[in-house]
Design a protein around this motif. Structure first.
Motif, short mmCIF file in Angstrom:
data_model
loop_
_atom_site.label_atom_id
_atom_site.label_comp_id
_atom_site.label_asym_id
_atom_site.label_seq_id
_atom_site.Cartn_x
_atom_site.Cartn_y
_atom_site.Cartn_z
N ALA A 161 -6.01 -0.88 2.66
CA ALA A 161 -5.79 -1.23 1.42
C ALA A 161 -5.43 -2.59 1.20
CB ALA A 161 -4.19 -0.52 1.01
N GLY A 162 -5.25 -3.27 2.54
CA GLY A 162 -5.43 -4.80 2.62
C GLY A 162 -4.16 -5.36 1.75
N PRO A 163 -3.89 -6.68 1.84
CA PRO A 163 -2.68 -7.33 1.11
C PRO A 163 -2.35 -6.91 -0.18
CG PRO A 163 -4.32 -8.84 1.36
CD PRO A 163 -5.07 -7.56 1.98
N ALA A 164 -1.03 -7.16 -0.49
CA ALA A 164 -0.74 -6.90 -2.08
C ALA A 164 -1.54 -7.63 -2.94
CB ALA A 164 0.84 -7.23 -2.16
N ALA A 165 -1.79 -7.17 -4.10
CA ALA A 165 -2.81 -7.84 -5.06
C ALA A 165 -2.55 -7.20 -6.36
CB ALA A 165 -4.17 -7.92 -4.66
N THR A 166 -2.79 -7.96 -7.64
CA THR A 166 -3.03 -7.53 -8.94
C THR A 166 -4.21 -7.94 -9.40
OG1 THR A 166 -1.97 -9.39 -9.71
CG2 THR A 166 -0.43 -7.38 -9.09
N GLY A 167 -4.75 -7.21 -10.77
CA GLY A 167 -5.84 -7.81 -11.49
C GLY A 167 -7.00 -7.39 -10.67
N PRO A 168 -7.87 -8.58 -10.63
CA PRO A 168 -9.18 -8.43 -9.99
C PRO A 168 -9.14 -8.11 -8.55
CG PRO A 168 -9.14 -10.20 -11.59
CD PRO A 168 -8.01 -9.83 -11.46
N ALA A 169 -8.32 -8.65 -7.68
CA ALA A 169 -8.18 -8.52 -6.33
C ALA A 169 -7.70 -7.11 -5.98
CB ALA A 169 -7.18 -9.47 -5.91
N LEU A 170 -6.81 -6.76 -6.89
CA LEU A 170 -6.60 -5.21 -6.77
C LEU A 170 -7.49 -4.21 -7.00
CD1 LEU A 170 -4.30 -3.03 -6.06
CD2 LEU A 170 -3.67 -3.09 -8.31
N ALA A 171 -8.30 -4.39 -7.91
CA ALA A 171 -9.41 -3.63 -8.33
C ALA A 171 -10.64 -3.75 -7.35
CB ALA A 171 -10.12 -4.17 -9.58
N GLU A 172 -10.70 -4.74 -6.81
CA GLU A 172 -11.74 -4.82 -5.46
C GLU A 172 -11.28 -4.15 -4.39
OE1 GLU A 172 -15.06 -5.77 -3.39
OE2 GLU A 172 -14.61 -6.10 -5.54
N GLN A 173 -9.89 -4.02 -3.94
CA GLN A 173 -9.56 -3.22 -3.16
C GLN A 173 -9.60 -1.91 -3.35
OE1 GLN A 173 -5.58 -4.09 -1.65
NE2 GLN A 173 -5.71 -6.33 -1.90
N LEU A 174 -9.44 -1.50 -4.67
CA LEU A 174 -9.36 -0.08 -5.01
C LEU A 174 -10.96 0.54 -4.92
CD1 LEU A 174 -6.97 0.34 -7.95
CD2 LEU A 174 -6.86 1.31 -5.74
N ARG A 175 -11.70 -0.44 -5.27
CA ARG A 175 -13.25 -0.10 -5.44
C ARG A 175 -13.82 -0.07 -3.78
NH1 ARG A 175 -13.85 -3.78 -9.79
NH2 ARG A 175 -14.20 -5.47 -8.25
N ALA A 176 -13.23 -1.00 -3.00
CA ALA A 176 -13.71 -0.76 -1.41
C ALA A 176 -13.19 0.63 -0.70
CB ALA A 176 -12.81 -2.13 -1.01
N GLY A 177 -12.06 1.14 -1.22
CA GLY A 177 -11.67 2.52 -0.92
C GLY A 177 -11.19 2.41 0.84
N PRO A 178 -10.83 3.70 1.09
CA PRO A 178 -10.75 4.65 0.50
C PRO A 178 -9.51 4.37 -0.40
CG PRO A 178 -9.88 5.10 2.50
CD PRO A 178 -10.61 3.70 2.46
N ALA A 179 -9.30 4.90 -1.78
CA ALA A 179 -8.18 4.80 -2.56
C ALA A 179 -7.35 5.87 -3.07
CB ALA A 179 -8.28 4.26 -3.88
N ALA A 180 -7.60 7.05 -2.13
CA ALA A 180 -7.12 8.30 -2.39
C ALA A 180 -5.45 8.23 -1.99
CB ALA A 180 -7.67 9.42 -1.60
N GLY A 181 -4.62 8.56 -3.07
CA GLY A 181 -3.20 8.53 -2.61
C GLY A 181 -2.69 7.05 -2.73
N ALA A 182 -3.45 5.97 -3.07
CA ALA A 182 -2.85 4.67 -3.36
C ALA A 182 -1.83 4.62 -4.40
CB ALA A 182 -4.18 3.76 -3.55
N GLU A 183 -1.00 3.42 -3.90
CA GLU A 183 0.19 3.37 -4.94
C GLU A 183 -0.05 2.10 -5.55
OE1 GLU A 183 4.88 2.83 -4.98
OE2 GLU A 183 4.09 3.65 -3.30
N VAL A 184 -0.10 2.03 -7.01
CA VAL A 184 -0.24 0.90 -7.76
C VAL A 184 0.88 0.87 -8.79
CG1 VAL A 184 -2.69 0.40 -7.02
CG2 VAL A 184 -2.06 1.94 -9.15
N THR A 185 2.06 1.19 -8.62
CA THR A 185 3.15 1.69 -9.53
C THR A 185 3.14 0.04 -10.14
OG1 THR A 185 4.13 3.36 -8.03
CG2 THR A 185 5.42 2.38 -9.67
N GLY A 186 3.21 0.04 -11.38
CA GLY A 186 3.65 -1.12 -12.13
C GLY A 186 2.39 -2.11 -12.23
N ALA A 187 1.43 -1.87 -11.66
CA ALA A 187 0.41 -3.10 -11.50
C ALA A 187 -0.40 -3.10 -12.73
CB ALA A 187 -0.71 -2.61 -10.33
N ARG A 188 -1.06 -4.46 -12.90
CA ARG A 188 -1.87 -4.58 -14.08
C ARG A 188 -3.22 -4.80 -13.86
NH1 ARG A 188 0.62 -6.38 -18.42
NH2 ARG A 188 -0.89 -7.48 -19.22
N LEU A 189 -3.75 -3.75 -14.34
CA LEU A 189 -5.40 -3.77 -14.15
C LEU A 189 -6.02 -3.65 -15.59
CD1 LEU A 189 -5.00 -1.19 -11.51
CD2 LEU A 189 -6.26 -3.22 -10.87
N ASP A 190 -5.68 -4.40 -16.40
CA ASP A 190 -6.09 -4.37 -17.83
C ASP A 190 -7.70 -5.03 -17.63
OD1 ASP A 190 -3.77 -3.66 -18.81
OD2 ASP A 190 -3.18 -5.90 -19.34
#
Length: 324
Positions: free
Chosen positions: A177-206
Motif C-alpha cells: 500500500a505504501g505511504p499515506a496519499a490522496t488524489g493521484p498518488a493514492l490512485a497510483e497505489q491502488l492501481r499498483a495493488g493489490p488493493a483488495a480490502g484497502a482502506e481509503v475512508t474519507g479520501a478524495r479521488l475525484d
C-alpha cells in the motif's frame, strides 16, 4: 421828569425790583465730560471683531443632546459595546461549519461575516452606494464559492478518514500500500495493488483513473469519487456508504453486495454494471443510468429509482459484470 424813588420809566413800583436772568448750566463745565465719552469711543473702536461663529453661537446656541442618544459623548453606542461578540460568534460558526462542510462552509461564513460586520459597525454612516456595493460584492463572492464547489475545486464535505502524521488518510490492507496519499498518488497505489480490502475512508479521488482495478472489499466510507473513471473496476462487497460517486463512470463495474447506503450517485453511468444484492438505501440516484445493469436483490428506495434511467433492465452485460 422822573419822580425820585419811582424807578425807571415803565416799571411798576409795587412789583419790586426786576429779577435777574434765570440760572442755567455753566458753559464752562460742559467741556469737562467730553473727554470721558471720547475715551470710551476709542476703546470700542480698538476692540477686535468677534468671530462670526461665536456670534451665531451666542445668538443661537446648539441644543443639548438627549442622554443616551447615538452621538452622546458620555455613553458609547450599543453596537460599539457589542463588537467583542463578533469574533466569538465568527469563531464558533467557522469551527462548526468546517467540521460539517469543510472549506466550503468556512468560505461562506467568512463572506457573510465580513458583510454583516460592515453593515453592523457602519450603521447609518454608510451611504446607500456603499451599502449596495458591499451587498453586491458579497453576492458575487458567494456565487464564486458555489461555482467552485460545483466544479469540485472547493471541498464541501469533511474527510473523516483517520489522518497519519502527514495528515492524509492511509491505505491499509496490503503490503504494497505504501505511504499515506490522496488524489493521484493514492490512485497510483491502488492501481499498483493489490488493493483488495484497502482502506481509503474519507479520501478524495475525484476524476482519478481506476479503470479495471480490482478493489474487492474496499473500505471507502465517505470517500469522494466524483467524475472518477471506474469502468470495469471490481468493488464487490466494498463499503461505499455515504461516498460521493456523482458523475462517476461505472460502466461494467462490479458492485455486487456493496454497501452504497446514502451514497451520491447522481449523474453516474452504471450501464451494464453489477449491483446484485447491493444496498442503495437512501442513495441519491437522480439522472443515474442503469441500463442493462444487474440489480437482482438490490435494495433501493422506489422514489429514488424513479428518478434514474433504466432501472431493472438487466441484460447479459450486467450478468457478465457480476462474474468479475
Amino acid at each position: 421828569m422822573q419822580i425820585p424813588g419811582s424807578g425807571a420809566p415803565g416799571e411798576n413800583p409795587a412789583a419790586g425790583p426786576s429779577p435777574g436772568p434765570a440760572a442755567g448750566p455753566d458753559p464752562a463745565a460742559a467741556p469737562a465730560a467730553a473727554p470721558a465719552v471720547d475715551d470710551l469711543a476709542d476703546e470700542v473702536d480698538e476692540m477686535p471683531p468677534m468671530p462670526a461663529d461665536e456670534v451665531f453661537q451666542t445668538v443661537a446656541p446648539e441644543p443639548p443632546r438627549a442622554e443616551g442618544s447615538e452621538g452622546s459623548a458620555d455613553r458609547p453606542r450599543v453596537r460599539d459595546a457589542m463588537l467583542w461578540v463578533w469574533p466569538l460568534v465568527i469563531l464558533v460558526a467557522m469551527v462548526f461549519v468546517s467540521a460539517r462542510w469543510s472549506a466550503f462552509g468556512v468560505l461562506v461564513v467568512g463572506i457573510l461575516a465580513v458583510a454583516g460586520l460592515t453593515f453592523f459597525t457602519g450603521g447609518m454612516e454608510l451611504s446607500n452606494e456603499i451599502r449596495v456595493g458591499v451587498a453586491l460584492a458579497a453576492v458575487a463572492a458567494l456565487t464564486l464559492v458555489f461555482l467552485g464547489r460545483s466544479a469540485g475545486a472547493i471541498q464541501s464535505s469533511p474527510e473523516p478518514g483517520k489522518p497519519t502524521a502527514s495528515g492524509s488518510p492511509a491505505v491499509t490492507g496490503s503490503a504494497s500500500a505504501g505511504p499515506a496519499a490522496t488524489g493521484p498518488a493514492l490512485a497510483e497505489q491502488l492501481r499498483a495493488g493489490p488493493a483488495a480490502g484497502a482502506e481509503v475512508t474519507g479520501a478524495r479521488l475525484d476524476g482519478q483513473d481506476l479503470r479495471n482495478v480490482p478493489m474487492p472489499g474496499l473500505s471507502a466510507r465517505g470517500a469522494s469519487f466524483a467524475r472518477a473513471h471506474l469502468e470495469g473496476a471490481s468493488l464487490a462487497g466494498g463499503d461505499l456508504a455515504g461516498a460521493v460517486l456523482s458523475g462517476a463512470y461505472l460502466q461494467g463495474a462490479n458492485l455486487r453486495g456493496a454497501a452504497l447506503a446514502g451514497a451520491d450517485l447522481r449523474d453516474a453511468d452504471l450501464t451494464g454494471a453489477c449491483l446484485a444484492a447491493a444496498d442503495l438505501t437512501g442513495a441519491l440516484l437522480d439522472r443515474a443510468v442503469f441500463s442493462g445493469a444487474a440489480v437482482d436483490g438490490a435494495t433501493a428506495d422506489r422514489a429514488a429509482t424513479a428518478t434514474a434511467t433504466g432501472w431493472s433492465t438487466t441484460n447479459s452485460a450486467g450478468t457478465a459484470a457480476c462474474r468479475r
